[in-house]
Design an enzyme around this catalytic site. Structure first.
Site, PDB file in Angstrom:
ATOM      1  N   ASP A  26       0.827  -1.207   0.000  1.00 42.13           N
ATOM      2  CA  ASP A  26       0.000   0.000   0.000  1.00 42.13           C
ATOM      3  C   ASP A  26       0.863   1.260   0.000  1.00 42.13           C
ATOM      4  O   ASP A  26       0.558   2.237  -0.689  1.00 42.13           O
ATOM      5  CB  ASP A  26      -0.910   0.013   1.228  1.00 42.13           C
ATOM      6  CG  ASP A  26      -2.015  -1.022   1.140  1.00 42.13           C
ATOM      7  OD1 ASP A  26      -1.759  -2.103   0.595  1.00 42.13           O
ATOM      8  OD2 ASP A  26      -3.125  -0.746   1.611  1.00 42.13           O
TER       9      ASP A  26
ATOM     10  N   LYS B 242      -3.339  -5.840   3.306  1.00 41.36           N
ATOM     11  CA  LYS B 242      -4.396  -6.731   2.812  1.00 41.36           C
ATOM     12  C   LYS B 242      -4.047  -8.197   2.993  1.00 41.36           C
ATOM     13  O   LYS B 242      -4.921  -9.058   2.884  1.00 41.36           O
ATOM     14  CB  LYS B 242      -4.696  -6.433   1.337  1.00 41.36           C
ATOM     15  CG  LYS B 242      -5.015  -4.975   1.051  1.00 41.36           C
ATOM     16  CD  LYS B 242      -6.061  -4.401   1.986  1.00 41.36           C
ATOM     17  CE  LYS B 242      -6.209  -2.910   1.851  1.00 41.36           C
ATOM     18  NZ  LYS B 242      -5.030  -2.125   2.286  1.00 41.36           N
TER      19      LYS B 242
ATOM     20  N   CYS C 188       4.364  -1.067   8.318  1.00 42.90           N
ATOM     21  CA  CYS C 188       4.347   0.337   8.768  1.00 42.90           C
ATOM     22  C   CYS C 188       4.062   0.455  10.257  1.00 42.90           C
ATOM     23  O   CYS C 188       3.194  -0.225  10.805  1.00 42.90           O
ATOM     24  CB  CYS C 188       3.340   1.127   7.964  1.00 42.90           C
ATOM     25  SG  CYS C 188       3.704   1.172   6.205  1.00 42.90           S
TER      26      CYS C 188
ATOM     27  N   GLU D 212      -6.989   4.014  -1.119  1.00 45.40           N
ATOM     28  CA  GLU D 212      -6.769   4.822   0.079  1.00 45.40           C
ATOM     29  C   GLU D 212      -6.302   6.216  -0.340  1.00 45.40           C
ATOM     30  O   GLU D 212      -5.687   6.382  -1.391  1.00 45.40           O
ATOM     31  CB  GLU D 212      -5.723   4.175   0.985  1.00 45.40           C
ATOM     32  CG  GLU D 212      -6.215   2.884   1.604  1.00 45.40           C
ATOM     33  CD  GLU D 212      -5.183   2.235   2.515  1.00 45.40           C
ATOM     34  OE1 GLU D 212      -4.042   2.734   2.574  1.00 45.40           O
ATOM     35  OE2 GLU D 212      -5.518   1.232   3.156  1.00 45.40           O
TER      36      GLU D 212
ATOM     37  N   SER E  76      -6.100   5.516   4.550  1.00 44.12           N
ATOM     38  CA  SER E  76      -5.038   4.737   5.167  1.00 44.12           C
ATOM     39  C   SER E  76      -5.205   4.767   6.679  1.00 44.12           C
ATOM     40  O   SER E  76      -5.741   5.721   7.246  1.00 44.12           O
ATOM     41  CB  SER E  76      -3.684   5.332   4.787  1.00 44.12           C
ATOM     42  OG  SER E  76      -2.670   4.860   5.630  1.00 44.12           O
TER      43      SER E  76
END
Length: 558
Positions: free
Chosen positions: A85, A128, A198, A448, A474
């Site tokens: 992402d 995901k 992240c 996002e 996000s």
């Protein structure tokens, strides 16, 4: 039928004279007769070489396989897709992210059904891959575990911890003249120091917490950061745990009950987690055969205190949470508050209440607040409705100072158009930025909007504008934002009828999202609306657009 009770499925592949051809092919890649007499455990790996979130999973898989072998099983590893992402954010590539969730679930299901595994462990990393692996485990309903690869360590910039969120916001600061080219390069180089997902309570770490509260991940295993030496140990233990579940015949749907799903929702609310958890838990519940609707998130969040002081709205990152005792401490707090469904079972064989009692909390930790001093008396999520979102929209209220907003609409039919407006200073205080045709069907893929929201924050507009979209945000997003607006524009939802200059009202305390246009005017506009041509007419994206459901139902494709 196998004579080995721990091979209830794989015996049909490996046992008996008629299976000699299958054994011959398996021996060609190194499996022995002794290997094939043991339970076959699938190792679903979401490793990719693209991006840090899943980069280390090939190494983690070796430890998992060692644990399976030591416990008397034979691991068979296979790979699936993953989309980063953070890398694709703000580009057309981001349209593939949500699409990948269901494709991950499909591919794991297909390989597991095709090879008749006796048990399975799924390794996840980026956003995901976590719900995708859990959805697959629920579908297959064979003994299984989800193990999260762990969070990245924080970077450092001017003596403070930073994450990828700070880089997105730095882009906005740079475009508004508040940051130099040299400074932008420094934060770009420093923010992501190695492997791992992240670092804030963004979507990956939110869904990692969800996995532990669902009981499909062992409490404390997911918390351990990606490059912590302890991750190897829990990899081996997780591999062995699958054999234990097989011996006890404990299956995912026995664990992922309504009580467990309510616990998972409470964990999202208590930690200020990502709004994407709404989408993913609706999808997981569907796969597990559990009835759940979007309003359940508001009901549960309203009674759960926000306890974790985590980014994007707080001070700390996931590695800090791990040092503070992790998800088990959150479970302990929720149990003390009488909110936790303590009897829900987990893969460890202990209830989540028992796991909460085992929590080890360091003295004077500041990451997870006591019940007497929460960040907020209510959780981090709200579901709003109104003439703009008859089927609901999701708002993240963690860390919000402003819960009401009235402003003038500036309407954009794509994320790129909105980002261009932010970058060229065409968004001003008091605006409501409307981004549409970015929903599950319209995108397709429900991108996002971190590029836009990060740029707004970096430009100093985070507290003076609002944003609504039929796309997603996000987990790193903060500011007043309503996402998942349903029905989406591409399906003829009211958001398709909004015009520049319309007055839009956010009234979060009363759970309202509306445009100040009469019902007759809104109806007249919609009667003249025509659906735009599809962005894709062939391939996986076109197929997804035809199959995907509303965001209010989890954007599922089955």
């Amino acid at each position: 039928m196998s004579q080995n009770p721990l091979k209830p499925r794989s015996g049909a592949i490996t046992d008996g004279p008629s299976r000699a051809p299958a054994r011959a092919m398996l021996k060609a890649v190194g499996f022995s007769d002794a290997d094939l007499r043991k339970p076959i455990i699938g190792v679903a790996n979401t490793w990719i070489e693209i991006g840090p979130c899943n980069y280390h999973l090939r190494t983690l898989a070796e430890h998992v396989k060692a644990g399976i072998r030591a416990a008397g099983g034979t691991p068979m590893e296979f790979n699936t897709v993953s989309i980063s992402d953070g890398i694709t954010m703000g580009s057309q590539g981001m349209k593939t992210s949500l699409v990948s969730r269901d494709l991950i679930a499909d591919s794991i299901e297909l390989v597991a059904r095709g090879n008749l595994f006796d048990g399975i462990i799924a390794l996840s990393g980026c956003d995901k891959t976590i719900p995708g692996t859990i959805m697959a485990l629920a579908r297959l309903d064979i003994p299984g575990v989800m193990l999260y690869g762990g969070s990245i360590a924080p970077g450092e910039f001017h003596g403070r911890n930073v994450t990828i969120q700070d880089v997105f916001e730095a882009v906005g600061a740079h475009s508004s003249g508040k940051m130099s080219d040299a400074e932008l390069l420094v934060i770009e180089n420093q923010a992501c120091p190695g492997a791992g997902a992240c670092g804030g309570q963004f979507t990956a770490n939110t869904m990692s917490t969800v996995g532990e509260f669902l009981g499909i991940s062992a409490m404390g295993f997911n918390d351990i950061p990606a490059l912590d030496p302890e991750k190897a140990r829990v990899g081996r233990e997780a591999g062995a745990l699958v054999l234990d579940l097989l011996k006890r015949n404990v299956r995912p749907r026995q664990l992922m009950t309504r009580d467990a799903i309510d616990n998972a929702i409470a964990s999202v609310a208590a930690t200020g987690g990502s709004t994407n958890a709404v989408l993913h838990l609706l999808a997981i519940a569907r796969e597990a055969g559990v009835e759940l609707n979007i309003d359940d998130f508001d009901r549960i969040s309203a009674k759960v205190p926000l306890l974790a002081d985590l980014k994007p709205s707080g001070r700390f990152v996931a590695t800090d949470m791990h040092r503070a005792g992790g998800a088990a401490v959150v479970a302990k707090r929720l149990k003390e508050a009488g909110i936790l469904n303590s009897g829900a079972m987990t893969v460890t064989g202990r209830t989540i209440g028992e796991e909460a009692d085992r929590a080890v909390e360091p003295a004077n930790q500041e990451v997870i607040r006591p019940l007497s001093n929460p960040m907020s008396p209510n959780g981090g999520l709200a579901i709003v409705r109104g003439n703009l979102a008859p089927d609901g929209a999701v708002v993240k209220i963690a860390g919000k100072k402003v819960l009401t907003f009235k402003g003038v609409a500036k309407v954009f039919d794509s994320e790129e158009a909105a980002f261009d407006a932010v970058e060229h200073n065409r968004i001003t205080a008091g605006d409501v930025v409307v981004i549409r045709y970015e929903g599950p069907k319209g995108g397709p893929g429900m991108r996002e909007m971190l590029g836009v929201t990060g740029a707004l924050q970096g430009a100093g507009l985070g507290e003076t504008v609002a944003l609504l979209t039929d796309g997603r945000f996000s987990g790193a997003t903060h500011g007043l934002m309503a996402g998942h607006v349903a029905p989406e524009a591409a399906a003829g939802g009211p958001i398709a009828a909004v015009k520049d200059g319309d007055v839009i009202v956010f009234d979060i305390p009363n759970r309202q999202l509306r445009v100040e246009v009469s019902d007759s005017e809104l109806s007249d506009r919609l009667s003249k609306w025509k659906a735009p041509a599809p962005a894709f007419t062939t391939g996986v994206m076109a197929k997804y657009a035809k199959l995907v459901s509303s965001a209010s139902l989890g954007a599922v494709t089955n």
